[in-house]
Design an enzyme around this catalytic site. Structure first.
Site, PDB file in Angstrom:
ATOM      1  N   ASP A 481      41.781  47.282  16.665  1.00  0.00           N
ATOM      2  CA  ASP A 481      42.644  46.890  15.734  1.00  0.00           C
ATOM      3  C   ASP A 481      44.107  47.426  16.289  1.00  0.00           C
ATOM      4  O   ASP A 481      45.024  46.604  16.065  1.00  0.00           O
ATOM      5  CB  ASP A 481      42.757  48.005  14.225  1.00  0.00           C
ATOM      6  CG  ASP A 481      42.271  49.239  14.743  1.00  0.00           C
ATOM      7  OD1 ASP A 481      42.149  49.756  15.621  1.00  0.00           O
ATOM      8  OD2 ASP A 481      42.656  50.294  13.725  1.00  0.00           O
ATOM      9  N   ARG A 485      47.068  54.732  18.325  1.00  0.00           N
ATOM     10  CA  ARG A 485      47.019  55.813  17.444  1.00  0.00           C
ATOM     11  C   ARG A 485      45.511  56.387  17.393  1.00  0.00           C
ATOM     12  O   ARG A 485      44.718  55.820  18.180  1.00  0.00           O
ATOM     13  CB  ARG A 485      47.572  55.510  16.090  1.00  0.00           C
ATOM     14  CG  ARG A 485      46.615  54.499  15.309  1.00  0.00           C
ATOM     15  CD  ARG A 485      47.024  54.260  13.748  1.00  0.00           C
ATOM     16  NE  ARG A 485      46.298  53.417  13.393  1.00  0.00           N
ATOM     17  CZ  ARG A 485      46.665  52.323  12.182  1.00  0.00           C
ATOM     18  NH1 ARG A 485      47.903  52.432  12.316  1.00  0.00           N
ATOM     19  NH2 ARG A 485      46.069  51.665  11.683  1.00  0.00           N
ATOM     20  N   ASP A 486      45.274  57.346  16.507  1.00  0.00           N
ATOM     21  CA  ASP A 486      43.882  57.828  16.538  1.00  0.00           C
ATOM     22  C   ASP A 486      43.111  56.810  15.652  1.00  0.00           C
ATOM     23  O   ASP A 486      42.355  57.254  14.827  1.00  0.00           O
ATOM     24  CB  ASP A 486      43.728  59.225  15.935  1.00  0.00           C
ATOM     25  CG  ASP A 486      44.435  59.345  14.686  1.00  0.00           C
ATOM     26  OD1 ASP A 486      45.078  58.216  14.243  1.00  0.00           O
ATOM     27  OD2 ASP A 486      44.205  60.235  13.858  1.00  0.00           O
ATOM     28  N   GLU A 487      42.626  55.602  16.365  1.00  0.00           N
ATOM     29  CA  GLU A 487      41.940  54.750  15.807  1.00  0.00           C
ATOM     30  C   GLU A 487      41.289  53.842  16.986  1.00  0.00           C
ATOM     31  O   GLU A 487      40.305  54.051  17.477  1.00  0.00           O
ATOM     32  CB  GLU A 487      42.652  53.906  14.894  1.00  0.00           C
ATOM     33  CG  GLU A 487      41.810  53.156  13.738  1.00  0.00           C
ATOM     34  CD  GLU A 487      42.562  53.150  12.423  1.00  0.00           C
ATOM     35  OE1 GLU A 487      41.701  52.818  11.314  1.00  0.00           O
ATOM     36  OE2 GLU A 487      43.767  53.414  12.101  1.00  0.00           O
ATOM     37  N   ASP A 494      40.186  42.791  11.181  1.00  0.00           N
ATOM     38  CA  ASP A 494      41.096  42.255  12.077  1.00  0.00           C
ATOM     39  C   ASP A 494      40.521  41.175  12.992  1.00  0.00           C
ATOM     40  O   ASP A 494      40.907  40.008  13.309  1.00  0.00           O
ATOM     41  CB  ASP A 494      41.522  43.399  12.956  1.00  0.00           C
ATOM     42  CG  ASP A 494      41.924  44.469  11.976  1.00  0.00           C
ATOM     43  OD1 ASP A 494      41.196  44.743  10.894  1.00  0.00           O
ATOM     44  OD2 ASP A 494      43.114  45.148  12.241  1.00  0.00           O
ATOM     45  N   TRP A 547      35.867  41.698   5.785  1.00  0.00           N
ATOM     46  CA  TRP A 547      35.455  42.330   6.905  1.00  0.00           C
ATOM     47  C   TRP A 547      34.242  42.141   7.474  1.00  0.00           C
ATOM     48  O   TRP A 547      33.966  41.810   8.425  1.00  0.00           O
ATOM     49  CB  TRP A 547      35.724  44.074   6.732  1.00  0.00           C
ATOM     50  CG  TRP A 547      37.303  44.402   6.690  1.00  0.00           C
ATOM     51  CD1 TRP A 547      37.624  45.204   8.019  1.00  0.00           C
ATOM     52  CD2 TRP A 547      38.410  44.229   6.178  1.00  0.00           C
ATOM     53  NE1 TRP A 547      38.916  45.233   7.918  1.00  0.00           N
ATOM     54  CE2 TRP A 547      39.400  44.638   7.029  1.00  0.00           C
ATOM     55  CE3 TRP A 547      38.688  43.254   5.120  1.00  0.00           C
ATOM     56  CZ2 TRP A 547      40.829  44.635   6.267  1.00  0.00           C
ATOM     57  CZ3 TRP A 547      40.026  43.137   4.708  1.00  0.00           C
ATOM     58  CH2 TRP A 547      41.046  43.855   5.428  1.00  0.00           C
ATOM     59  N   GLU A 759      51.467  45.671  12.780  1.00  0.00           N
ATOM     60  CA  GLU A 759      50.522  45.836  11.811  1.00  0.00           C
ATOM     61  C   GLU A 759      51.107  45.526  10.262  1.00  0.00           C
ATOM     62  O   GLU A 759      50.444  44.891   9.528  1.00  0.00           O
ATOM     63  CB  GLU A 759      50.242  47.298  11.565  1.00  0.00           C
ATOM     64  CG  GLU A 759      49.090  47.533  10.614  1.00  0.00           C
ATOM     65  CD  GLU A 759      48.688  49.111  10.768  1.00  0.00           C
ATOM     66  OE1 GLU A 759      49.360  49.996  11.137  1.00  0.00           O
ATOM     67  OE2 GLU A 759      47.490  49.507  10.230  1.00  0.00           O
ATOM     68  N   HIS A 780      49.163  45.180  16.493  1.00  0.00           N
ATOM     69  CA  HIS A 780      48.033  45.115  15.658  1.00  0.00           C
ATOM     70  C   HIS A 780      48.094  43.457  15.626  1.00  0.00           C
ATOM     71  O   HIS A 780      48.767  42.827  15.031  1.00  0.00           O
ATOM     72  CB  HIS A 780      48.379  45.670  14.204  1.00  0.00           C
ATOM     73  CG  HIS A 780      47.445  46.551  13.771  1.00  0.00           C
ATOM     74  ND1 HIS A 780      47.297  47.657  14.099  1.00  0.00           N
ATOM     75  CD2 HIS A 780      46.405  46.370  12.753  1.00  0.00           C
ATOM     76  CE1 HIS A 780      46.352  48.412  13.403  1.00  0.00           C
ATOM     77  NE2 HIS A 780      45.898  47.397  12.869  1.00  0.00           N
TER      78      HIS A 780
HETATM   79  C1  BGC Z   1      42.976  49.588  10.587  1.00  0.00           C
HETATM   80  C2  BGC Z   1      42.856  48.069  10.358  1.00  0.00           C
HETATM   81  C3  BGC Z   1      41.870  47.923   9.438  1.00  0.00           C
HETATM   82  C4  BGC Z   1      41.913  48.812   8.090  1.00  0.00           C
HETATM   83  C5  BGC Z   1      40.995  48.566   7.129  1.00  0.00           C
HETATM   84  C6  BGC Z   1      43.038  50.389   9.295  1.00  0.00           C
HETATM   85  O1  BGC Z   1      43.239  51.634   9.762  1.00  0.00           O
HETATM   86  O2  BGC Z   1      44.046  49.821  11.575  1.00  0.00           O
HETATM   87  O3  BGC Z   1      43.691  47.112  10.752  1.00  0.00           O
HETATM   88  O4  BGC Z   1      41.179  46.781   9.264  1.00  0.00           O
HETATM   89  O5  BGC Z   1      42.103  50.025   8.512  1.00  0.00           O
HETATM   90  O6  BGC Z   1      41.649  48.223   6.115  1.00  0.00           O
END
Ligand code: BGC
Length: 919
Positions: A481, A485-487, A494, A547, A759, A780
């Site tokens: 995504d 960041r912490d992801e 996405d 998703w 994003e 994003h």
């Molecule tokens: C992500 C998104 C993801 C979403 C879910 C977010 O934290 O960065 O891109 O699809 O969460 O809705």
């Protein structure tokens, strides 16, 4: 006299010979499993693709011959297809003798053109098989021989081996729990980083295969590896979620040698390998890396090093059953950026600007005293006061820390982490640093660039640039995504919305084929699909509409855009399980249960007194995607010849659509959610009765007008918005939306200096303030899904989606030459006229396809290149074909061009070649 006569004859023969050469087709690039000379395939029926070229028009292949041999001179043939009468040049499957583990195979191709004229043999290509049987693994999994502490220093492993004879060929096969870098005699093996990549490790762990023949020699050799926690055990997602796949850090490293005398040997990791903590004191994905070179182990990668203080390795019984070959392109280094500026911020920070929001890491070349430190923080943006802004990285420290050893110039770069940044902040106690001490290098999966899209409009070109950079930054072995960041997770929604655009910009066939296997591997027993793949969130969380539909949408896109039928076969069970999941969740064919993200990040004004927030009923969306996935399953079942499924799901689809109409539509065709996304999805997925579609499109257009020509869509509506408008007769409105420069719009971020896709539509607001740091990524790719429409509609590059014509075997060119503003505001914002030029190109499996048009006051020039062995249907908005010329002559007089005149357009059908039309 006689000599002149002779000269004429010789020249004549020479000319005839040259014409003959030109008339032929030649083989250009050759692909095995879509890659050039791949090492390590575990597919026992690899497929071959060859790109043909010719200077002449209307060139086709009428036959081919493939030879495969274990000897480069083709003396030991394992398959000779002989001359096969066929025009197939893409994904022709190997059909020879059984392929052997780790064997190198050489292959070449010869083709015949439409006149039966043969080409020369192509240049010899090769591939190497991977490890085909578990018993071929002779190495042992090993781990460190000491108790790790909380820092989890990166361990180094080493072993010296004696090689008794001259090597003919040597192959290294490596994988790890954690990330690895392998070394032989001081040199890094291969140019890949962050290996072994990211998969659902417990089910599928990739190994890499390297040709290390030149790195080894007779006598003593030093083998080594460094390990880092990587995706395997770094914290991922939120709340100190470490050890997602396990807590051990382990190495599996095997070298298979063939000597010149024909004998073989295998060297592999075992308890005799030694290990020790390295200078990499800590390394984590989100937080960055700490390297203290005072703790350097010295020349441990080379022969003669004294490892008496090192620990013996512990063998582990991990097994080999989950090991798979690497199918997609590995992560490698790409562009290098030098700083455009070094500055001191109002808060007093020393900051460097690389000019591009990028993903990778910084390379620093510095000198200092022992114990001096260099600390590099990363950020995507400066705030409105010009200060370094890291709040949007949330808990990710994104910091690399280096401690110097005082021994002269030192080069620093991390090993097992990466960051998303445009700016860095320099801390530590080094004096006299200048921007020349720093460079930034990008890292992403080594996919070929395939598409280009350029227009007469600079803002649109920057938008395309931003889309491409969003892709570069987030196609890091899995589609993430965001990179900062912490992801940084493989969010399914996405990935599905961006997948078609991605397939224009770069070769993502293998990238998605690999990742979709993890989608299937992590899919739940009841068919639900997790939100992120590999799944590091709660194992039972998933099944969100838009998703989880990644399971049907991505395979179908890869099938149509690359002609990839294998992905449909491989994913069919997963696709069907997802549709069955929705069916099982439904009552009376209505899927209106469960958690859904909905039209994520749709337009929401701050002070919404007037109900302008573009909310779309989540279950309405769910019903649309339920239908869409079912339709894609039906399409797939047709391709695969599963007639029972076609019947069964066609009946289901009718019921789904009926349930939609009953629940969400008034008898007059108004939807319960009046949002743009509601109408876009209903129209895109054919949810409405035919006779009500035109008026639904009108409602959509009116809705857009009511927002003063702004889009209001979130993740799910945005990808289809312009396509639906263009299809239902509102192309100029689509164009106006694209050219809108005020928030919310695609160009708003461009006008305020974005170099990637954001994003949120308003990541940075017009007053310079930011959206909430809780969710505000500046890299994003999801909204970059507009790229699909830019290629298919403005440049007009499309493939037929019919079986036998997919993957650009039959090209459909439908450029929109006329684009105008339907809003005075938008017209005023854009100083120049609507587009006067669009130049799109795409490297297909058949070769380069070009669609390039330019407009002057009273003439349009349209230049196309159609690859050999394909045909194209060119749609021109001209009613009288007499008005069209090609290469200066009336198109009606040009041989080989078929003309079809319809009420609103002329369709020209052409074979391969370059054409320039004017009208
Ligand atoms: C992500 C998104 C993801 C979403 C879910 C977010 O934290 O960065 O891109 O699809 O969460 O809705």
């Amino acid at each position: 006299m006689k000599t002149t006569y002779f000269k004429h004859i010789i020249t004549g023969i020479f000319l005839l010979f040259c014409m003959g050469l030109h008339a032929q087709i030649a083989t250009e690039t050759l692909y095995c499993e879509n890659r050039i000379n791949p090492l390590g395939l575990d597919n026992v029926q690899p497929k071959f693709t060859w790109v043909l070229s010719s200077k002449k028009r209307d060139k086709e292949q009428s036959a081919y011959q493939i030879q495969v041999s274990t000897a480069p001179n083709f003396s030991k043939t394992v398959w000779d297809s002989k001359k096969v009468t066929s025009n197939s040049s893409v994904r022709v499957a190997y059909q020879g003798a059984e392929l052997q583990s780790l064997q190198i195979y050489y292959w070449r191709i010869k083709v015949w053109d439409e006149n039966g004229k043969a080409s020369k043999w192509s240049e010899t290509q090769h591939w190497q098989m991977g490890v085909l049987h578990e018993t071929d693994w002779k190495a042992n999994w090993i781990t460190v021989g000491y108790k790790e502490d909380a820092m989890r220093e990166s361990p180094a492993f080493r072993k010296e081996v004696s090689i008794p004879k001259t090597i003919k060929h040597a192959t290294a096969i490596i994988t790890s729990h954690g990330m690895y870098e392998g070394f032989i005699n001081g040199e890094k093996i291969g140019d890949a980083y962050l290996t072994p990549g990211w998969t659902s490790y417990n089910k599928r762990l990739q190994y890499q295969v390297y040709d290390v023949t030149k790195m080894l020699h007779e006598g003593k050799n030093a083998l080594g590896a460094l390990l880092g926690s990587g995706w395997y055990r770094s914290p991922l997602a939120w709340g100190d979620n470490t050890d997602n796949f396990g807590s051990d850090i382990s190495l599996l490293f095997q070298i298979n040698i063939t000597y010149t005398d024909g004998s073989t040997a295998v060297i592999g990791t075992d308890s005799t390998w030694k290990n020790q903590k390295s200078e990499i004191v800590n390394s984590e994905i989100y937080n960055g890396e700490i390297i203290d070179t005072r703790k350097s182990l010295g020349a441990w990668k080379t022969v003669g090093y004294n490892d008496a203080q090192w620990f013996p390795s512990t063998q582990e019984n991990i097994g080999f059953s989950n090991l798979v070959a690497t199918y997609n392109e590995p992560i490698t280094k790409h562009e290098t950026f030098t700083p455009i500026k070094m500055l001191t911020t109002p808060e007093g920070d020393t900051v460097i600007d690389f000019g591009q929001n990028l993903v990778g890491w910084v390379q620093a070349e510095v000198e200092g005293k022992v114990g001096d430190s260099l600390i590099i923080d990363h950020a995507e943006v400066l705030d409105k006061n010009g200060n370094f802004y890291t709040a949007n990285l949330r808990a990710a420290k994104a910091e690399d820390v280096y401690v110097l050893n005082g021994k002269g110039k030192q080069h620093f770069e991390p090993h097992f982490t990466w960051q998303g940044f445009r700016y860095i902040r320099i801390k530590g106690n080094l004096k006299n640093l200048s921007k020349d001490n720093f460079k930034a290098v990008t890292l992403y999966s080594n996919m070929r660039n395939t598409g280009s899209f350029q227009t007469s409009n600079a803002l649109l070109n920057q938008l395309q640039h931003n889309i491409q950079w969003g892709q570069r930054g987030n196609f890091l072995d899995v589609p993430t995504d965001c990179p900062q960041r912490d992801e940084r997770l493989g969010w399914t929604g996405d990935a599905q919305v961006f997948s078609a655009t991605a397939a224009y910009n770069m070769h993502v066939d293998n990238f998605f084929s690999k990742w979709m296997k993890d989608v299937a591997a992590d899919q739940m027993k009841n068919g639900s699909v997790p939100h992120v793949i590999p799944n590091v969130l709660n194992p039972t969380d998933g099944g969100s509409t838009g998703w989880a539909d990644v399971s049907t949408i991505v395979p179908w896109n890869m099938y149509v855009l690359y002609g990839n039928k294998t992905i449909l076969k491989d994913q069919y069970t997963s696709m069907k399980a997802w549709v069955d999941y929705m069916k099982n969740q439904s009552h009376d064919d209505l899927w209106n249960t469960g958690f859904h993200f909905g039209d994520w990040l749709f337009y929401r004004p701050d002070d919404d007194t007037d109900g302008r927030a573009a909310i779309t009923d989540k279950y309405l969306i769910a019903q649309c995607f339920y239908a869409h996935s079912t339709q894609l399953l039906i399409n797939t079942a047709k391709v695969l010849g599963k007639t029972d499924d076609v019947k069964q799901y066609t009946t289901l689809l009718e019921r789904i659509k009926k349930a939609f109409v009953n629940e969400y539509m008034t008898p007059n065709g108004r939807l319960v959610s009046g949002s743009q996304t509601a109408y876009v999805l209903a129209l895109k997925f054919d949810m409405l009765p035919e006779e009500l579609r035109a008026q639904a499109a009108k409602r959509l257009a009116e809705n857009i007008k009511s927002y003063n020509y702004h889009l209001t869509t979130g993740f799910l509506g945005t990808p289809y918005l312009c396509a639906v408008l263009s299809k239902f007769g509102y192309h100029d409105l689509a164009y106006t939306l694209l050219m809108q420069q005020n928030y919310p719009s695609w160009l708003y971020p461009v006008t305020v200096g974005a170099t990637t896709i954001w994003e949120r539509w308003d990541g940075r607001k017009p007053d310079g303030s930011f959206q909430t740091p809780a969710m505000n990524s500046f890299n994003h790719y999801a909204y970059g899904a507009i790229g699909d429409w830019m290629y298919t509609t403005l440049a007009g590059i499309n493939t037929s989606s019919k079986e036998g014509e997919i993957g650009y075997k039959k090209i459909i060119l439908t450029p929109h030459f006329d684009n105008s503003y339907v809003s005075d505001d938008v017209k005023k914002q854009n100083k120049e006229e609507p587009l006067t030029e669009v130049n799109g190109s795409l490297d297909t499996y058949y070769g380069k396809l070009v669609s390039h048009w330019a407009k002057s006051a009273n003439k349009i020039t349209y230049q196309v290149t159609i690859p050999v062995n394909t045909t194209a249907e060119i749609h021109l908005p001209v009613i009288d074909s007499k008005q069209i010329t090609e290469d200066g002559k009336s198109v009606e007089k040009q041989k080989g061009i078929q003309i079809q005149t319809l009420a609103k357009e002329t369709i020209l059908t052409v074979g391969s070649g370059n054409y320039t039309f004017t009208f």
